[in-house]
Design a protein around this motif. Structure first.
Motif, PDB file in Angstrom:
ATOM      1  N   LYS A   1       0.835  -1.200   0.000  1.00 40.87           N
ATOM      2  CA  LYS A   1       0.000   0.000   0.000  1.00 40.87           C
ATOM      3  C   LYS A   1       0.870   1.252   0.000  1.00 40.87           C
ATOM      4  N   CYS A   2       0.383   2.241  -0.709  1.00 42.75           N
ATOM      5  CA  CYS A   2       1.057   3.536  -0.778  1.00 42.75           C
ATOM      6  C   CYS A   2       0.042   4.636  -0.444  1.00 42.75           C
ATOM      7  N   ALA A   3       0.567   5.792  -0.057  1.00 42.17           N
ATOM      8  CA  ALA A   3      -0.312   6.903   0.335  1.00 42.17           C
ATOM      9  C   ALA A   3       0.173   8.204  -0.289  1.00 42.17           C
ATOM     10  N   GLU A   4      -0.795   9.064  -0.594  1.00 36.58           N
ATOM     11  CA  GLU A   4      -0.520  10.448  -1.007  1.00 36.58           C
ATOM     12  C   GLU A   4      -1.225  11.363  -0.006  1.00 36.58           C
ATOM     13  N   TRP A   5      -0.463  12.303   0.508  1.00 36.83           N
ATOM     14  CA  TRP A   5      -1.028  13.215   1.517  1.00 36.83           C
ATOM     15  C   TRP A   5      -0.659  14.639   1.135  1.00 36.83           C
ATOM     16  N   GLY A   6      -1.646  15.472   0.937  1.00 27.39           N
ATOM     17  CA  GLY A   6      -1.395  16.868   0.568  1.00 27.39           C
ATOM     18  C   GLY A   6      -2.716  17.608   0.335  1.00 27.39           C
ATOM     19  N   GLU A   7      -2.711  18.732  -0.215  1.00 29.56           N
ATOM     20  CA  GLU A   7      -1.540  19.496  -0.642  1.00 29.56           C
ATOM     21  C   GLU A   7      -1.185  20.504   0.455  1.00 29.56           C
ATOM     22  N   PHE A   8       0.114  20.751   0.674  1.00 28.99           N
ATOM     23  CA  PHE A   8       0.551  21.597   1.779  1.00 28.99           C
ATOM     24  C   PHE A   8       1.340  22.789   1.260  1.00 28.99           C
ATOM     25  N   SER A   9       1.220  23.868   2.036  1.00 26.55           N
ATOM     26  CA  SER A   9       2.022  25.076   1.783  1.00 26.55           C
ATOM     27  C   SER A   9       2.055  25.885   3.074  1.00 26.55           C
ATOM     28  N   GLY A  10       2.963  26.816   3.120  1.00 26.97           N
ATOM     29  CA  GLY A  10       3.020  27.707   4.275  1.00 26.97           C
ATOM     30  C   GLY A  10       3.299  26.965   5.579  1.00 26.97           C
TER      31      GLY A  10
ATOM     32  N   ASP B   1       1.337  25.048   7.305  1.00 25.67           N
ATOM     33  CA  ASP B   1       0.885  23.657   7.312  1.00 25.67           C
ATOM     34  C   ASP B   1       1.960  22.719   6.770  1.00 25.67           C
ATOM     35  N   LEU B   2       2.712  23.192   5.796  1.00 30.20           N
ATOM     36  CA  LEU B   2       3.779  22.368   5.246  1.00 30.20           C
ATOM     37  C   LEU B   2       4.838  22.076   6.302  1.00 30.20           C
ATOM     38  N   SER B   3       5.198  23.095   7.069  1.00 27.80           N
ATOM     39  CA  SER B   3       6.197  22.895   8.124  1.00 27.80           C
ATOM     40  C   SER B   3       5.689  21.932   9.191  1.00 27.80           C
ATOM     41  N   ARG B   4       4.443  22.077   9.579  1.00 26.57           N
ATOM     42  CA  ARG B   4       3.880  21.205  10.610  1.00 26.57           C
ATOM     43  C   ARG B   4       3.779  19.745  10.125  1.00 26.57           C
ATOM     44  N   ALA B   5       3.393  19.576   8.859  1.00 27.23           N
ATOM     45  CA  ALA B   5       3.291  18.222   8.313  1.00 27.23           C
ATOM     46  C   ALA B   5       4.660  17.560   8.227  1.00 27.23           C
ATOM     47  N   GLN B   6       5.684  18.331   7.864  1.00 29.79           N
ATOM     48  CA  GLN B   6       7.029  17.778   7.801  1.00 29.79           C
ATOM     49  C   GLN B   6       7.494  17.305   9.183  1.00 29.79           C
ATOM     50  N   GLN B   7       7.207  18.069  10.203  1.00 22.31           N
ATOM     51  CA  GLN B   7       7.598  17.690  11.557  1.00 22.31           C
ATOM     52  C   GLN B   7       6.861  16.429  12.018  1.00 22.31           C
ATOM     53  N   ALA B   8       5.586  16.348  11.688  1.00 22.51           N
ATOM     54  CA  ALA B   8       4.807  15.179  12.092  1.00 22.51           C
ATOM     55  C   ALA B   8       5.305  13.910  11.395  1.00 22.51           C
ATOM     56  N   LEU B   9       5.651  14.013  10.104  1.00 16.58           N
ATOM     57  CA  LEU B   9       6.156  12.846   9.378  1.00 16.58           C
ATOM     58  C   LEU B   9       7.544  12.435   9.843  1.00 16.58           C
ATOM     59  N   ALA B  10       8.352  13.403  10.311  1.00 15.61           N
ATOM     60  CA  ALA B  10       9.689  13.066  10.801  1.00 15.61           C
ATOM     61  C   ALA B  10       9.612  12.148  12.018  1.00 15.61           C
ATOM     62  N   VAL B  11       8.557  12.293  12.831  1.00 16.24           N
ATOM     63  CA  VAL B  11       8.395  11.441  14.011  1.00 16.24           C
ATOM     64  C   VAL B  11       8.169   9.984  13.606  1.00 16.24           C
ATOM     65  N   LEU B  12       7.539   9.744  12.457  1.00 19.73           N
ATOM     66  CA  LEU B  12       7.253   8.379  12.011  1.00 19.73           C
ATOM     67  C   LEU B  12       8.491   7.646  11.500  1.00 19.73           C
ATOM     68  N   LYS B  13       9.570   8.390  11.208  1.00  9.93           N
ATOM     69  CA  LYS B  13      10.827   7.791  10.747  1.00  9.93           C
ATOM     70  C   LYS B  13      10.602   6.858   9.559  1.00  9.93           C
ATOM     71  N   LEU B  14      10.079   7.423   8.481  1.00 12.21           N
ATOM     72  CA  LEU B  14       9.754   6.645   7.289  1.00 12.21           C
ATOM     73  C   LEU B  14      10.954   6.402   6.381  1.00 12.21           C
ATOM     74  N   GLY B  15      12.024   7.158   6.558  1.00 13.84           N
ATOM     75  CA  GLY B  15      13.242   6.944   5.777  1.00 13.84           C
ATOM     76  C   GLY B  15      13.014   7.137   4.286  1.00 13.84           C
ATOM     77  N   ASP B  16      13.539   6.171   3.491  1.00 15.65           N
ATOM     78  CA  ASP B  16      13.437   6.277   2.030  1.00 15.65           C
ATOM     79  C   ASP B  16      12.017   6.060   1.519  1.00 15.65           C
ATOM     80  N   ASN B  17      11.121   5.589   2.376  1.00 12.52           N
ATOM     81  CA  ASN B  17       9.734   5.396   1.946  1.00 12.52           C
ATOM     82  C   ASN B  17       8.970   6.708   1.818  1.00 12.52           C
ATOM     83  N   LEU B  18       9.570   7.797   2.284  1.00 14.89           N
ATOM     84  CA  LEU B  18       8.917   9.110   2.220  1.00 14.89           C
ATOM     85  C   LEU B  18       9.571   9.967   1.147  1.00 14.89           C
TER      86      LEU B  18
END
Length: 272
Positions: free
Chosen positions: A120-129, A131-148
Motif C-alpha cells: 500500500k502507498c499513500a498520497e497526503w497533501g496538498e501543503f504550503s506555508g 501547514d507544510l512545516s507542521r506536516a514535515q515535523q509530524a512525518l519526521a516522528v514516524l521515521k519513514l526513511g526512504d519510503n517518504l
C-alpha cells in the motif's frame, strides 16, 4: 509214418495258436503295473474351468473322473459403489474375480488462490506555508526513511495569506523579526518588481476557507496585519508520498490527517 507227420503238424499248429493267443504275456514287463481303467463317457460332465494345479492333481489320481462344464457368458453387471469388486465362489469350485471399471469421478474444482496482499502507498497533501512545516515535523516522528518522498504541484489559481508590501527594506526586516518572535517561521518575501514587491507571503491555499482559517490562527499569535488575497499566478504546493505502508503507519497517518482538515489522504495499492 503218416500218423507221425500228422501228429507233428498238429502240435506245430497248437504251438503257433498258443503263441498268437498268449505270447504277449511272456514279453510284458512284470513291474509295469496295472493298466489304467477305461474312462466311462456316460459319467463325464462339464464344470467351470479349474486351476491348472487342480486339473493336474485329478489327472494323476487313478479312477478319478474329470468333470468340466461350459463357462457361460456373464450378464452385464452394474458397476458397484465400492472400488474393489467382491468375488463369489461356489463350494469346492474356485472362481476368478471379475474386474469392473470404477465409475469416472467428476474433476475436482480447484479453489482460486486468494489474492496476494499488495503493498500500500499513500498520497497526503496538498501543503504550503505553515501547514507544510507542521506536516514535515509530524512525518519526521514516524521515521519513514526512504519510503517518504514528495512532489510539487503547481496551480494557476488559489488564495494566499500575505502582509501587504512595505516601502522600505528595513521595514521588511523589522516585520520578519516580529513574525519570528510570534512563532511564525514560514514566510516568503516577494522580490519581483511590481505592485507586490516587498510583500510577505505567509502561505498559499486552494480554497478561501482554508486561507481564512489560517488567518484566524495567526490572530491567536497576535499577527493582525495579514490578509487573504486571490492569486492567478502559478502557486506551488507539496504532496507527500509514502510507500510500503503497514497497518500501524496507516493508522498514524489517518490520525495526522485529522489535524489538517484541509488536506487529503489517499491510501491505495502501489502502482508498481
Amino acid at each position: 509214418m503218416t500218423k507221425w507227420i500228422v501228429g507233428l503238424l498238429l502240435l506245430v499248429n497248437l504251438a503257433l495258436f498258443g503263441w498268437m493267443r498268449w505270447g504277449n504275456l511272456l514279453t510284458e514287463d512284470a513291474d509295469s503295473g496295472t493298466l489304467q481303467a477305461a474312462l466311462h463317457p456316460d459319467k463325464i460332465r462339464l464344470l467351470d474351468a479349474l486351476p491348472a494345479s487342480a486339473v493336474a492333481a485329478q489327472s494323476e489320481t487313478p479312477g478319478l473322473s474329470l468333470t468340466l462344464s461350459p463357462v457361460s457368458a456373464p450378464a452385464s453387471v452394474p458397476a458397484p459403489a465400492a472400488t474393489h469388486p467382491a468375488t463369489h465362489s461356489s463350494p469346492g469350485v474356485a472362481s476368478s474375480p471379475v474386474a469392473v471399471s470404477a465409475p469416472l469421478r467428476p474433476p475436482v474444482a480447484v479453489a482460486a488462490s486468494a489474492p496476494l496482499n499488495l503493498a500500500k502507498c499513500a498520497e497526503w497533501g496538498e501543503f504550503s506555508g505553515d501547514d507544510l512545516s507542521r506536516a514535515q515535523q509530524a512525518l519526521a516522528v514516524l521515521k519513514l526513511g526512504d519510503n517518504l518522498t514528495r512532489r510539487a504541484v503547481e496551480r494557476n489559481h488559489g488564495y494566499w495569506v500575505y502582509i501587504p508590501p512595505l516601502k522600505k527594506r528595513a521595514s521588511v526586516e523589522k516585520k520578519i523579526a516580529q513574525l519570528k518572535e510570534r512563532g511564525v517561521k514560514d514566510y516568503f518575501v516577494v522580490q519581483e518588481k511590481g505592485k507586490w514587491q516587498n510583500a510577505i507571503s505567509l502561505g498559499v491555499f486552494k480554497t478561501r476557507d482554508a486561507a481564512e482559517k489560517y488567518i484566524a490562527m495567526l490572530h491567536t499569535k497576535d499577527v493582525r496585519t495579514a490578509k487573504v488575497g486571490e492569486r492567478t499566478s502559478k502557486l506551488k504546493y507539496t504532496v507527500f508520498l509514502i510507500r510500503d505502508l503497514d497497518s500501524g503507519t496507516t493508522d498514524k497517518l489517518n490520525a495526522l490527517q485529522q489535524e489538517f482538515p484541509e488536506s487529503e489522504l489517499k491510501v491505495e495499492a502501489c502502482n508498481n
